[in-house]
Design a protein around this motif. Sequence first.
Motif, PDB file in Angstrom:
ATOM      1  N   SER A   1       3.760  10.742  -0.139  1.00  0.00           N
ATOM      2  CA  SER A   1       3.011  10.121   0.955  1.00  0.00           C
ATOM      3  C   SER A   1       3.806  10.211   2.252  1.00  0.00           C
ATOM      4  CB  SER A   1       2.726   8.657   0.630  1.00  0.00           C
ATOM      5  OG  SER A   1       2.121   7.993   1.720  1.00  0.00           O
ATOM      6  N   TYR A   2       3.085  10.567   3.319  1.00  0.00           N
ATOM      7  CA  TYR A   2       3.637  10.596   4.668  1.00  0.00           C
ATOM      8  C   TYR A   2       2.821   9.609   5.500  1.00  0.00           C
ATOM      9  CZ  TYR A   2       5.279  15.046   2.761  1.00  0.00           C
ATOM     10  OH  TYR A   2       5.834  16.016   1.958  1.00  0.00           O
ATOM     11  N   GLU A   3       3.497   8.641   6.084  1.00  0.00           N
ATOM     12  CA  GLU A   3       2.780   7.541   6.743  1.00  0.00           C
ATOM     13  C   GLU A   3       3.410   7.216   8.086  1.00  0.00           C
ATOM     14  OE1 GLU A   3       2.214   2.760   5.955  1.00  0.00           O
ATOM     15  OE2 GLU A   3       2.168   4.131   4.234  1.00  0.00           O
TER      16      GLU A   3
ATOM     17  N   TYR B   1      -2.033   7.760   6.905  1.00  0.00           N
ATOM     18  CA  TYR B   1      -1.211   8.396   5.873  1.00  0.00           C
ATOM     19  C   TYR B   1      -1.872   9.666   5.351  1.00  0.00           C
ATOM     20  CZ  TYR B   1      -4.525   6.231   2.626  1.00  0.00           C
ATOM     21  OH  TYR B   1      -5.674   5.852   1.969  1.00  0.00           O
ATOM     22  N   ILE B   2      -1.019  10.536   4.863  1.00  0.00           N
ATOM     23  CA  ILE B   2      -1.419  11.739   4.136  1.00  0.00           C
ATOM     24  C   ILE B   2      -0.711  11.681   2.787  1.00  0.00           C
ATOM     25  CG2 ILE B   2      -1.269  14.252   4.033  1.00  0.00           C
ATOM     26  CD1 ILE B   2      -1.317  14.280   7.074  1.00  0.00           C
TER      27      ILE B   2
ATOM     28  N   ALA C   1       7.793   5.393  10.750  1.00  0.00           N
ATOM     29  CA  ALA C   1       7.357   6.591  10.035  1.00  0.00           C
ATOM     30  C   ALA C   1       8.014   6.552   8.663  1.00  0.00           C
ATOM     31  CB  ALA C   1       7.754   7.857  10.795  1.00  0.00           C
ATOM     32  N   LYS C   2       7.239   6.858   7.643  1.00  0.00           N
ATOM     33  CA  LYS C   2       7.724   6.647   6.273  1.00  0.00           C
ATOM     34  C   LYS C   2       7.357   7.820   5.375  1.00  0.00           C
ATOM     35  CE  LYS C   2       6.982   3.562   2.297  1.00  0.00           C
ATOM     36  NZ  LYS C   2       6.189   2.419   1.790  1.00  0.00           N
TER      37      LYS C   2
ATOM     38  N   LYS D   1       0.822  -1.205   0.000  1.00  0.00           N
ATOM     39  CA  LYS D   1       0.000   0.000   0.000  1.00  0.00           C
ATOM     40  C   LYS D   1       0.859   1.258   0.000  1.00  0.00           C
ATOM     41  CE  LYS D   1      -3.136  -2.618   2.982  1.00  0.00           C
ATOM     42  NZ  LYS D   1      -3.797  -2.631   4.304  1.00  0.00           N
ATOM     43  N   GLY D   2       0.445   2.230  -0.785  1.00  0.00           N
ATOM     44  CA  GLY D   2       1.166   3.488  -0.845  1.00  0.00           C
ATOM     45  C   GLY D   2       2.242   3.466  -1.909  1.00  0.00           C
TER      46      GLY D   2
END
Length: 834
Positions: A591-593, A612-613, A563-564, A166-167
Amino acid sequence: MRYHSRFRRHLLLGGALLAMTASPAFADEKPAADPVAVDTAPATDAPAPEAEGAQLDDIVVTATKTETNLQKTPIAIAVLSNAALVDRHVQSLYDLADGAVPSLRVATFEARQTALTIGIRGIVPLDANQPAREQGVGVYIDGVYLGRQHGLNAALFDVERIEVLKGPQGSLFGRNTEGGALSIVTKAPSGVFGGTISAGAGNYGSHSGQIHLDLPEVANVSVKLDAIEQYQGATTKNPLAGQTGWNYYDRYGFRAAARWKPFEGFTADFSYDMGHDSNSPFYSQLLNYNPNHCVAGPVSASPNCVLPGTAPTTFTGAVKGLPPIVVVNGTTRMKVADIGVPQQPSIDKTHGYTANLKWAVAPWVELRSITAWRDVSSNQWDNSGGAHRPPVTGIGCSGTTGCNFSRYSLADLYQHQFSQELQAVGHFDKIDYAVGAYYFNETANDDAATPSSNAFNATGTAVTVLDPCTGSAGFGSLPSCRFIDRASIAHAKSYAVYGQATYSPIDTLHFTVGGRGTWDEKDGALYVVNNAPRPFTFKQNTSRFNPTAIIAWDAADGINLYAKYATGYRGGGASSRSVTYRQFGPEDAKSYEIGAKTEFFDHRVRLNLAGYIMNRTGSQIDFSSVSFDPVTGTNRNTIETVNAPGNTKIRGVEADLTVNPLRGLTLSASYAYTYTKIPPVVNPFTGVMQNVYIVFTPRNAASGAVDYAAPLGGMTLKFHLDANYADATQTFDQYATKNDSSFVVNGRIALADIELGGGSNKLTLSVWARNLFDNQYVYRRDPTNSLGGLPAVTSAPGVTPVVYSPNSGIGNILGDYGNFNAPRTFGVEAAIKF
């Protein structure tokens, strides 16, 4: 057909030979622990629950190019094991449209089963089944990227697991993975003689058979052979004698794999596969008649009839009169179509060769090479709309073509691709790393025609089938008699280098950085429009650098936090459905997750969370309309694709829970919340700003399952039940109109481990059901025929901005048309493992 029958005879003969040489059972059977999708299903065979207690099994994934434990991999991943696929009776990727993984969305393009739309986390392209358009989610089989949506609904072979990453996966997986990646991993040769054979039958005349044969290792070479067949009769009958009904499929395939291990540390895997998928689309019903109550006169009297992106003041004309023999049904799935039409099966063919080499040259590095050639051909015959799809015809029609209806959508696509990937993967000191280089070369071409196949009489009480060669204004459906709406060809080359490394200064802290540089070269030509030669071409060269950064912390035993930051991009292109081959650019996602992967109570409870954003720029938006072609002086259905301005916002939360409260009992639940918002976009047909939407992306989606296994007189009783829900979604970028919400329940009961004559030969008997409660919902709703028409252009040619008439016609309004989901299907199956 002769080849098809011959293949089936060989399949049955092979099954008989296997049955005579060994007593078999079901290799696909797994214990009850973790059998459900979404971070729960085991990737490998495990001991029976009564032997292992109630602990959850470890799940192995390859999302980072190496085998890692799912719970220690700082990526949001869902895994469908072989057991989960069997329990849900998943035969092809379209069967995952029930919502097994809430973040994963699978839909057909229009009603067709020849091309699948696959999306993750709101990255869902509406129409990527053109030669010069790309997907937003990468689909891989054994590490090989599949370039087209066509052929994705082929029968699945002996799958070990499906990983849903995902992402954005831009660093390790490359372009067209801004939403994520779907990685299918097949079972490799074991070198030990054995196998499985299974056969089943069900309603709608369905039957299936599979043979998986592992041969003993000889001269360091192991061979595995797989053959599969799946058939289902039409679920909506066609009243026209001799013609195919709707939602029919007849699939078969073969795969041969060989593993060569000439010396310690070196493995060479070679495989060939082929698939043949004969199918027909889902039936398109007329769901309502003039649902917006459109009438001629001021727009204020019919405000809901305004076509988005237009601002008329007056409606003119009259709504189509409903032919008496046309059935309006928006509540239940039609078992028999209201009007019989010519319909023959669409044919998808796939085949490919893969060479996967691995050489552990030193303790700190393994060199790898993945070489692949693949071909897809798709011949589409889609006559699912009857009197409901444009152009619509009402009572009182007249003229030589004015009474014609039933748009027979005919399209051919042929694609060839070659890919080469080189990797170096390894570990030294406190660093794990993967570096690589990638090359991809693709050529794809398509053509399309849309003749009418039927005609009404003036009162709409009788129907005539038109001549298949000349009946539609001098043209027809036969290949040599078609009026070619469009024909195009596109070429794509992609080059990439990438690397990713994880540094662990202490055992519990991990820093990952990675990046990928990609250079894409694309060009194409739209050389036929409206049956006339055209000079339209496009050329587009783009490059991207997609970084990834991850911080992961093993906070405690069974608690892993991360954190990714990750990016991805989807290539640009040109729309072959455009009259002028209009180009559009790439789209990019950041993406910030943050996430937590946790296990509690001695590995009996697993809870994984992710939030996520994601911001996407250059979102590719499709607008459709009937457009005028000045060269031929005719109108045709057109799709123009544009890049949305500003940031598209995608926000989400995901939760996956698995619990083993008792020995043999597994409970699982998954949830995905997805918020999407695209800035308003200028409609290219009208020049007016309007709201647009991300398709097939529910705000809320959830899935839950119960699995139980218990010994029963020397056998094992297995029970599986899953339920899947999703909110209503849009079907089209430009319309706010939504489909229905969905709720689907699947189940399976099996008696496994039945001994056959002693030894290790085992039999499994099972009964299964998909959509157990026969829930009926519209998964695709098209409002094209229920809204006012595009106002006529009144300004002189070349004038900007274009001036439109204040009048909008309602003469083509009939009602919404759409497609219901598949009905309840059920059957029995016997499987033997030897």
